[in-house]
Design a protein around this motif. Structure first.
Motif, short mmCIF file in Angstrom:
data_model
loop_
_atom_site.label_atom_id
_atom_site.label_comp_id
_atom_site.label_asym_id
_atom_site.label_seq_id
_atom_site.Cartn_x
_atom_site.Cartn_y
_atom_site.Cartn_z
N UNK A 36 -50.31 -36.49 22.03
CA UNK A 36 -49.93 -36.12 20.66
C UNK A 36 -50.25 -34.66 20.34
N UNK A 37 -51.06 -34.06 21.18
CA UNK A 37 -51.41 -32.65 20.96
C UNK A 37 -50.31 -31.69 21.45
N UNK A 38 -49.33 -32.21 22.18
CA UNK A 38 -48.22 -31.37 22.67
C UNK A 38 -47.41 -30.86 21.50
N UNK A 39 -47.04 -29.59 21.54
CA UNK A 39 -46.25 -28.99 20.47
C UNK A 39 -44.86 -28.61 20.98
N UNK A 40 -44.00 -28.24 20.06
CA UNK A 40 -42.62 -27.89 20.42
C UNK A 40 -42.57 -26.74 21.41
N UNK A 41 -43.43 -25.74 21.22
CA UNK A 41 -43.37 -24.58 22.12
C UNK A 41 -43.80 -24.93 23.54
N UNK A 42 -44.54 -26.05 23.71
CA UNK A 42 -44.99 -26.45 25.04
C UNK A 42 -43.86 -26.98 25.91
N UNK A 43 -42.82 -27.53 25.31
CA UNK A 43 -41.77 -28.17 26.11
C UNK A 43 -40.38 -27.56 25.87
N UNK A 44 -40.28 -26.63 24.93
CA UNK A 44 -38.95 -26.08 24.62
C UNK A 44 -38.44 -25.21 25.76
N UNK A 45 -37.11 -25.12 25.82
CA UNK A 45 -36.44 -24.19 26.73
C UNK A 45 -36.19 -22.90 25.95
N UNK A 46 -36.75 -21.82 26.43
CA UNK A 46 -36.55 -20.54 25.74
C UNK A 46 -35.20 -19.94 26.12
N UNK A 47 -34.72 -19.00 25.32
CA UNK A 47 -33.42 -18.35 25.55
C UNK A 47 -32.30 -19.37 25.76
N UNK A 48 -32.10 -20.30 24.82
CA UNK A 48 -31.04 -21.31 24.97
C UNK A 48 -29.65 -20.68 24.86
N UNK A 49 -28.67 -21.42 25.34
CA UNK A 49 -27.27 -20.99 25.22
C UNK A 49 -26.85 -21.15 23.76
N UNK A 50 -26.29 -20.11 23.19
CA UNK A 50 -25.86 -20.15 21.79
C UNK A 50 -24.41 -19.67 21.68
N UNK A 51 -23.87 -19.87 20.49
CA UNK A 51 -22.51 -19.39 20.22
C UNK A 51 -22.44 -18.93 18.76
N UNK A 52 -21.74 -17.86 18.52
CA UNK A 52 -21.62 -17.33 17.17
C UNK A 52 -20.72 -18.22 16.31
N UNK A 53 -21.02 -18.27 15.04
CA UNK A 53 -20.32 -19.19 14.13
C UNK A 53 -18.83 -18.88 14.01
N UNK A 54 -18.44 -17.62 14.20
CA UNK A 54 -17.03 -17.25 14.08
C UNK A 54 -16.29 -17.30 15.41
N UNK A 55 -16.92 -17.84 16.46
CA UNK A 55 -16.25 -17.99 17.74
C UNK A 55 -15.23 -19.12 17.67
N UNK A 56 -14.22 -19.04 18.51
CA UNK A 56 -13.23 -20.12 18.54
C UNK A 56 -13.83 -21.38 19.15
#
Length: 328
Positions: A265-285
């Motif tokens: 229960x002591x595990x936090x989001x930053x301990x298991x998150x994937x950094x630099x995720x794939x993203x897309x801009x809102x105005x992309x097709x």
């Protein structure tokens, strides 16, 4: 039906397609300076292209009109039989007339040629026969030679119409490129159907389908699981106080965590998150989103707006809109 009959049918179909394929191949050597001049004539013209013909040529003419209009060249269809009964008024001063006829001797075409010439409009003839009436009475001529039609009696318009159709496409595409026709112009003329969606729909049209799953880096694994369960996207973004993206946590990240260590229960989001995720801009097709998902083998995409978290879309959102996963 016996297997022999099936084989015969397949052989007939194969022969028909071979003949039509050869017909198109034979068009390539006919492309000459005259064709280039025709493309320049249409490209710089201020009027429309009026396409005319009868019979099967009329049907092909209507398709050529549709292709011209969709690629930035204004065009309309005039049935040659209607032309001699009052519809010639559709031809305006700066229009170019494209006449289609396999034989070049079609009676209706013969009648209207002299009238159109008297109007002063330029005439482009398209025929399988050189030195025909259409050829000799046109200002420009496109030759669409054929060896024979594809049916056993050499009668049904097949190879001849394929030749007209293919040459019409070549003409329309050449003119559109000469005029600098762009993808944004194409999109303007195709707002409907899947083609319209692929050209117009943006990621912004999809993010409203879901709430925004989000946790902050210091939040506990319990909160991460609750957020992912509540928002039902199989993932959550990890963001800072200014909505900048710090990472992403997916179902797969949770499974890998449990395989690597006992649940804590002591595990936090930053301990298991994937950094630099794939993203897309809102105005992309939207089509760019599904391409990105396929490329990276993922099913969710974080959406950003001016480098801040805007929401998340899922592969199913795109599939439900009718998009298909592109081949690898």
């Amino acid at each position: 039906m016996t297997m022999n009959n099936i084989c015969d049918i397949q052989s007939i179909a194969h022969q028909a397609l071979e003949l039509e394929m050869q017909t198109i191949a034979h068009l390539i050597p006919t492309l000459n300076d005259e064709f280039t001049n025709i493309v320049h004539l249409i490209g710089r013209n201020t009027g429309k292209v009026v396409v005319t013909g009868v019979g099967k040529s009329a049907i092909i003419g209507q398709k050529i009109v549709a292709t011209l209009n969709s690629t930035g060249t204004t065009a309309c269809f005039l049935h040659a039989a209607d032309a001699i009964h009052g519809d010639l008024g559709i031809i305006e001063e700066n229009d170019i007339v494209l006449c289609l006829s396999k034989s070049g001797q079609t009676p209706e075409i013969k009648i209207i040629l002299n009238i159109i010439k008297a109007f002063g409009n330029k005439i482009i003839g398209m025929s399988a026969v050189k030195n025909s009436h259409l050829h000799t009475n046109s200002d420009f001529f496109i030759w669409t030679p054929i060896d024979r039609e594809a049916d056993q009696h050499n009668l049904a318009p097949t190879c001849s119409t394929i030749a007209q159709l293919a040459m019409g496409d070549a003409l329309a595409i050449s003119v559109s490129q000469l005029k600098g026709f762009q993808e944004k112009d194409f999109a303007k003329y195709h707002p409907g159907g899947m083609l319209g969606k692929s050209l117009h729909m943006e990621v912004a049209h999809l993010i409203h389908l879901h709430e925004k799953p989000a946790v902050q880096p210091h939040e506990s694994i319990d909160q991460v699981i609750l957020e992912m369960t509540a928002k039902r996207l199989g993932a959550t973004a990890v963001i800072d106080h200014e909505d900048h993206i710090a990472g992403i946590i997916t179902d797969g990240d949770l499974r890998r965590m449990l395989l690597d260590q006992p649940f804590q229960t002591t595990t936090t989001a930053k301990d298991i998150m994937t950094t630099d995720p794939i993203t897309i801009a809102i105005n992309s097709r939207a089509v760019a989103a599904i391409e990105k998902m396929q490329k990276h083998s993922i099913t969710q995409l974080i959406v950003t707006n001016k480098n801040r978290y805007a929401g998340m879309i899922h592969l199913h959102d795109l599939l439900n809109e009718g998009f298909q996963i592109p081949p690898p």
